[in-house]
Design an enzyme around this catalytic site. Sequence first.
Site, mmCIF file in Angstrom:
data_model
loop_
_atom_site.group_PDB
_atom_site.id
_atom_site.type_symbol
_atom_site.label_atom_id
_atom_site.label_comp_id
_atom_site.label_asym_id
_atom_site.label_seq_id
_atom_site.Cartn_x
_atom_site.Cartn_y
_atom_site.Cartn_z
ATOM 1 N N SER A 212 48.265 -4.225 -38.496
ATOM 2 C CA SER A 212 49.762 -3.845 -38.869
ATOM 3 C C SER A 212 50.532 -4.150 -37.842
ATOM 4 O O SER A 212 51.961 -4.558 -37.985
ATOM 5 C CB SER A 212 49.562 -2.475 -39.427
ATOM 6 N N CYS B 229 45.472 -2.028 -46.701
ATOM 7 C CA CYS B 229 45.168 -1.606 -45.554
ATOM 8 C C CYS B 229 46.095 -1.910 -44.474
ATOM 9 O O CYS B 229 46.922 -1.008 -44.644
ATOM 10 C CB CYS B 229 43.749 -2.520 -44.930
ATOM 11 N N ARG C 132 38.452 -0.498 -40.821
ATOM 12 C CA ARG C 132 39.164 0.017 -39.722
ATOM 13 C C ARG C 132 40.376 0.403 -40.631
ATOM 14 O O ARG C 132 41.631 0.414 -40.329
ATOM 15 C CB ARG C 132 39.502 -0.820 -38.732
ATOM 16 N N HIS D 283 39.966 -2.923 -49.494
ATOM 17 C CA HIS D 283 40.327 -4.421 -49.646
ATOM 18 C C HIS D 283 39.761 -4.822 -50.738
ATOM 19 O O HIS D 283 38.509 -5.510 -50.898
ATOM 20 C CB HIS D 283 39.460 -5.062 -48.597
ATOM 21 N N GLU E 182 40.359 -7.512 -52.459
ATOM 22 C CA GLU E 182 40.259 -9.059 -52.399
ATOM 23 C C GLU E 182 38.925 -9.441 -51.946
ATOM 24 O O GLU E 182 38.652 -10.388 -51.879
ATOM 25 C CB GLU E 182 41.556 -9.380 -51.468
#
Length: 193
Positions: free
Chosen positions: A47, A77, A134, A169, A171
């Site tokens: 991020s 995330c 994480r 996630h 994806e």
Amino acid sequence: MIGVLALQGAFLEHQRMLKKCGVESVQIRKPDEMENIDGLIIPGGESTTITKLLIEYGLDKAILEKTAQGMPVFGTCAGLIVMAKNVANNNQISLGLMDINVQRNGFGRQVDSFEVDLPVDVLGAIPFPAVFIRAPFVESVKPNVGILAEYDKKIVMIRQGNFLGAAFHPELTDDLRVHLYFRQMVEDAKSAT
Ligand code: GLN
């Protein structure tokens, strides 16, 4: 057409999912690439890096302009962190789209990554195979934010109007339901204008 922010992180995986959902997608790296998109996905990654590049390329302003016109955004995330108004123990600047307080790496260092069968009512009766890497969690939300899923008493999926966020996630699985849910949000926003 859905744009996938492609500055860093798992953008190709989101494009793969969108293709499976029958949705065209485009990689977004510059503000002018956003002109024709009806929705945006901000992927997982780091991020701090995503935020830094967003500002450097002027994409933060372009995104805020489009969201002011009603464009839906889905963050996973790190993408969820970028969408938050508040990131605990961190003064990094983000887009501030959602009235949530997020804890980065909230599940602790000892469990870097794990998968759980996560009940998500809006996706139907079968739990979603949620992969956490994480991952952050949402510490608190304003009353205008809907909680879509919790794991271990921690909020991990939320919706606020045209904004959707997941700490995990989707994806990285073969389960299309979260992406189909976002596709519907984009369709609804399009027909509302
Ligand atoms: N821990 C990362 C961050 O704070 C997010 C990890 C991820 O996106 N998988 O940006």
